[in-house]
Design a protein around this motif. Structure first.
Motif, PDB file in Angstrom:
ATOM      1  N   PHE A  47       0.837  -1.202   0.000  1.00 44.98           N
ATOM      2  CA  PHE A  47       0.000   0.000   0.000  1.00 44.98           C
ATOM      3  C   PHE A  47       0.875   1.257   0.000  1.00 44.98           C
ATOM      4  O   PHE A  47       0.637   2.199  -0.774  1.00 44.98           O
ATOM      5  N   LEU A  48       1.896   1.281   0.865  1.00 40.47           N
ATOM      6  CA  LEU A  48       2.762   2.456   0.960  1.00 40.47           C
ATOM      7  C   LEU A  48       3.608   2.647  -0.299  1.00 40.47           C
ATOM      8  O   LEU A  48       3.759   3.771  -0.791  1.00 40.47           O
ATOM      9  N   ILE A  49       4.165   1.556  -0.834  1.00 40.44           N
ATOM     10  CA  ILE A  49       4.977   1.653  -2.054  1.00 40.44           C
ATOM     11  C   ILE A  49       4.128   2.167  -3.210  1.00 40.44           C
ATOM     12  O   ILE A  49       4.550   3.021  -3.999  1.00 40.44           O
ATOM     13  N   THR A  50       2.902   1.636  -3.312  1.00 42.75           N
ATOM     14  CA  THR A  50       2.007   2.050  -4.390  1.00 42.75           C
ATOM     15  C   THR A  50       1.598   3.512  -4.252  1.00 42.75           C
ATOM     16  O   THR A  50       1.575   4.265  -5.223  1.00 42.75           O
ATOM     17  N   ALA A  51       1.274   3.914  -3.017  1.00 44.12           N
ATOM     18  CA  ALA A  51       0.794   5.280  -2.781  1.00 44.12           C
ATOM     19  C   ALA A  51       1.904   6.319  -2.928  1.00 44.12           C
ATOM     20  O   ALA A  51       1.678   7.414  -3.461  1.00 44.12           O
ATOM     21  N   LEU A  52       3.116   5.981  -2.475  1.00 44.04           N
ATOM     22  CA  LEU A  52       4.176   6.979  -2.406  1.00 44.04           C
ATOM     23  C   LEU A  52       5.172   6.932  -3.555  1.00 44.04           C
ATOM     24  O   LEU A  52       5.834   7.930  -3.852  1.00 44.04           O
ATOM     25  N   ILE A  53       5.278   5.763  -4.228  1.00 41.32           N
ATOM     26  CA  ILE A  53       6.334   5.638  -5.229  1.00 41.32           C
ATOM     27  C   ILE A  53       5.789   5.298  -6.620  1.00 41.32           C
ATOM     28  O   ILE A  53       5.875   6.108  -7.545  1.00 41.32           O
ATOM     29  N   THR A  54       5.229   4.107  -6.780  1.00 39.15           N
ATOM     30  CA  THR A  54       4.912   3.640  -8.137  1.00 39.15           C
ATOM     31  C   THR A  54       3.603   4.203  -8.685  1.00 39.15           C
ATOM     32  O   THR A  54       3.497   4.484  -9.869  1.00 39.15           O
ATOM     33  N   ARG A  55       2.572   4.299  -7.831  1.00 33.12           N
ATOM     34  CA  ARG A  55       1.242   4.783  -8.245  1.00 33.12           C
ATOM     35  C   ARG A  55       0.735   4.058  -9.495  1.00 33.12           C
ATOM     36  O   ARG A  55       0.138   4.672 -10.374  1.00 33.12           O
ATOM     37  N   HIS A  56       0.987   2.760  -9.569  1.00 35.98           N
ATOM     38  CA  HIS A  56       0.599   1.996 -10.747  1.00 35.98           C
ATOM     39  C   HIS A  56      -0.857   1.556 -10.717  1.00 35.98           C
ATOM     40  O   HIS A  56      -1.367   1.023 -11.694  1.00 35.98           O
ATOM     41  N   GLU A  57      -1.539   1.766  -9.579  1.00 31.59           N
ATOM     42  CA  GLU A  57      -2.970   1.473  -9.486  1.00 31.59           C
ATOM     43  C   GLU A  57      -3.602   2.431  -8.496  1.00 31.59           C
ATOM     44  O   GLU A  57      -2.908   3.118  -7.734  1.00 31.59           O
ATOM     45  N   ALA A  58      -4.919   2.506  -8.508  1.00 30.50           N
ATOM     46  CA  ALA A  58      -5.625   3.437  -7.631  1.00 30.50           C
ATOM     47  C   ALA A  58      -5.440   3.054  -6.166  1.00 30.50           C
ATOM     48  O   ALA A  58      -5.613   1.902  -5.788  1.00 30.50           O
ATOM     49  N   VAL A  59      -5.076   4.022  -5.344  1.00 27.69           N
ATOM     50  CA  VAL A  59      -4.938   3.817  -3.905  1.00 27.69           C
ATOM     51  C   VAL A  59      -6.076   4.578  -3.240  1.00 27.69           C
ATOM     52  O   VAL A  59      -6.037   5.787  -3.087  1.00 27.69           O
ATOM     53  N   THR A  60      -7.125   3.850  -2.864  1.00 28.01           N
ATOM     54  CA  THR A  60      -8.323   4.475  -2.315  1.00 28.01           C
ATOM     55  C   THR A  60      -8.360   4.363  -0.794  1.00 28.01           C
ATOM     56  O   THR A  60      -7.654   3.553  -0.191  1.00 28.01           O
ATOM     57  N   ALA A  61      -9.200   5.200  -0.198  1.00 26.17           N
ATOM     58  CA  ALA A  61      -9.372   5.148   1.256  1.00 26.17           C
ATOM     59  C   ALA A  61      -9.928   3.789   1.677  1.00 26.17           C
ATOM     60  O   ALA A  61      -9.563   3.256   2.732  1.00 26.17           O
ATOM     61  N   ARG A  62     -10.802   3.215   0.844  1.00 23.16           N
ATOM     62  CA  ARG A  62     -11.382   1.907   1.178  1.00 23.16           C
ATOM     63  C   ARG A  62     -10.307   0.838   1.269  1.00 23.16           C
ATOM     64  O   ARG A  62     -10.313   0.000   2.166  1.00 23.16           O
ATOM     65  N   LYS A  63      -9.354   0.855   0.342  1.00 18.37           N
ATOM     66  CA  LYS A  63      -8.264  -0.113   0.391  1.00 18.37           C
ATOM     67  C   LYS A  63      -7.399   0.110   1.633  1.00 18.37           C
ATOM     68  O   LYS A  63      -6.939  -0.847   2.266  1.00 18.37           O
ATOM     69  N   GLY A  64      -7.182   1.381   1.978  1.00 19.45           N
ATOM     70  CA  GLY A  64      -6.402   1.685   3.179  1.00 19.45           C
ATOM     71  C   GLY A  64      -7.077   1.166   4.430  1.00 19.45           C
ATOM     72  O   GLY A  64      -6.430   0.591   5.319  1.00 19.45           O
ATOM     73  N   VAL A  65      -8.386   1.354   4.515  1.00 16.70           N
ATOM     74  CA  VAL A  65      -9.158   0.831   5.655  1.00 16.70           C
ATOM     75  C   VAL A  65      -9.070  -0.694   5.681  1.00 16.70           C
ATOM     76  O   VAL A  65      -8.937  -1.314   6.743  1.00 16.70           O
ATOM     77  N   GLY A  66      -9.124  -1.304   4.499  1.00 17.89           N
ATOM     78  CA  GLY A  66      -9.018  -2.756   4.414  1.00 17.89           C
ATOM     79  C   GLY A  66      -7.700  -3.260   4.950  1.00 17.89           C
ATOM     80  O   GLY A  66      -7.646  -4.283   5.653  1.00 17.89           O
ATOM     81  N   VAL A  67      -6.605  -2.564   4.638  1.00 16.11           N
ATOM     82  CA  VAL A  67      -5.279  -2.940   5.139  1.00 16.11           C
ATOM     83  C   VAL A  67      -5.254  -2.915   6.660  1.00 16.11           C
ATOM     84  O   VAL A  67      -4.755  -3.846   7.321  1.00 16.11           O
ATOM     85  N   VAL A  68      -5.812  -1.849   7.252  1.00 13.53           N
ATOM     86  CA  VAL A  68      -5.823  -1.701   8.711  1.00 13.53           C
ATOM     87  C   VAL A  68      -6.724  -2.758   9.360  1.00 13.53           C
ATOM     88  O   VAL A  68      -6.360  -3.371  10.372  1.00 13.53           O
ATOM     89  N   LEU A  69      -7.918  -2.981   8.786  1.00 13.31           N
ATOM     90  CA  LEU A  69      -8.828  -3.977   9.330  1.00 13.31           C
ATOM     91  C   LEU A  69      -8.203  -5.373   9.302  1.00 13.31           C
ATOM     92  O   LEU A  69      -8.305  -6.137  10.256  1.00 13.31           O
ATOM     93  N   GLY A  70      -7.551  -5.682   8.189  1.00 17.21           N
ATOM     94  CA  GLY A  70      -6.935  -7.001   8.055  1.00 17.21           C
ATOM     95  C   GLY A  70      -5.858  -7.239   9.088  1.00 17.21           C
ATOM     96  O   GLY A  70      -5.801  -8.293   9.723  1.00 17.21           O
ATOM     97  N   LEU A  71      -4.964  -6.254   9.273  1.00 15.42           N
ATOM     98  CA  LEU A  71      -3.897  -6.408  10.254  1.00 15.42           C
ATOM     99  C   LEU A  71      -4.468  -6.491  11.668  1.00 15.42           C
ATOM    100  O   LEU A  71      -3.974  -7.263  12.501  1.00 15.42           O
ATOM    101  N   SER A  72      -5.517  -5.720  11.943  1.00 17.58           N
ATOM    102  CA  SER A  72      -6.173  -5.800  13.254  1.00 17.58           C
ATOM    103  C   SER A  72      -6.739  -7.193  13.495  1.00 17.58           C
ATOM    104  O   SER A  72      -6.654  -7.737  14.602  1.00 17.58           O
TER     105      SER A  72
END
Length: 299
Positions: free
Chosen positions: A107-132
């Motif tokens: 998520f961080l590499i995509t958002a900050l460096i490559t931007r090769h796909e859409a980085v949405t708030a929903r995906k970010g929430v999904g990352v946090v929910l999954g790790l929790s």
């Protein structure tokens, strides 16, 4: 729904590799197990590829030797060596948490460096929910000994980062049949791992049991061969972030195997964690109303 099914299948194939590898290393040295797994898995994929093997020669397809070598290094060679050594030092629970960091790295590499796909708030929430959910399932007590085996812990984290880099650059194979990068990267890993195993472990001195041999063969066919095809299929269709959500589901697979075969009983925290993981995976894999195209990051 099909994307979720493929993510669940990849989680099952990779999640099941842990008990298989545990049985394999009982009587076979770990580097030798990795070498056998990559060689047999690669040959299995080569057999499935059949006449389409000529696609390896098509550099314009994106499956050049250079691209396959880089992918193999980050997706197979580096993480397999790091995690194999880390597992000797740290508990499985802590290793599960550290191995679940790949979605965050991607998520961080995509958002900050490559931007090769859409980085949405929903995906970010999904990352946090999954790790929790992973923390709830494994238990916070697994973090009690963090810092006592620093080298092994850092190796496990570095392995997760390597997997994340592979997940980002792996989308370059989106226009190639998944069998090509799957077979190519696995066979290249075998070309590196076999000499290392021969040099460092002298496997001819080992006396492998039948169950260890069967376990490593099952791992080669299922957790390496078939899993790699699903992995590259997901990268081509849903992208890096959604594919990485299988790292969370692997924990659920491990818990499920424990309940089914080891007589373990699910706790309340496990049920809560399961719900969080499923919610996170759905958030990360659910297609947008207007699906964004997945671009190929520069090599």
């Amino acid at each position: 729904m099909r994307s979720f099914a493929l993510v669940a299948l990849l989680a099952l194939l990779w999640g099941g590799s842990y008990p298989l590898l545990k049985l394999a290393v009982e009587t076979i040295p770990p580097m030798t197990v990795v070498a056998i797994r990559s060689l047999v898995g690669g040959l299995f994929l080569l057999a499935l590829l059949g006449p389409r093997i000529r696609l390896f020669a098509d550099v314009s397809s994106g499956a050049s030797l250079r691209a396959l070598s880089i992918q193999s290094a980050f997706n197979c060679i580096i993480p397999w060596i790091l995690v194999a050594h880390a597992m000797r030092e740290i508990d499985a629970g802590l290793a599960s948490i550290l191995n679940s960091l790949s979605p965050i790295f991607i998520f961080l590499i995509t958002a900050l460096i490559t931007r090769h796909e859409a980085v949405t708030a929903r995906k970010g929430v999904g990352v946090v929910l999954g790790l929790s959910g992973v923390l709830a399932i494994v238990g916070l007590d697994a973090l009690e000994n963090v810092g006592t085996k620093t080298v092994a812990e850092l190796a496990c984290v570095a392995g997760s980062l390597s997997y994340a880099i592979a997940g980002v650059i792996g989308v370059r194979f989106a226009k190639v049949t998944p069998l090509v990068p799957a077979a190519g990267t696995t066979l290249l890993a075998a070309a590196v791992m076999i000499p290392l195993a021969l040099l460092l472990e002298h496997p001819w001195n080992a006396t492998p049991s039948m169950r260890s041999l069967l376990a490593v063969l099952a791992s080669a066919i299922l957790s390496t061969g078939l899993a790699m095809v699903v992995y590259f299929k997901l990268l081509a269709t849903v992208g890096s972030i959604a594919m990485s959500s299988q790292a969370y589901l692997r924990i659920v697979v491990g818990v499920g195997l424990g309940i089914a075969f080891l007589g373990e009983r699910p706790t309340t925290s496990m049920w809560i964690g399961l719900c969080l993981v499923v919610a996170g995976v759905v958030a990360m894999t659910l297609p947008s109303r207007k699906p964004a195209s997945i671009t190929r990051p520069s090599p």
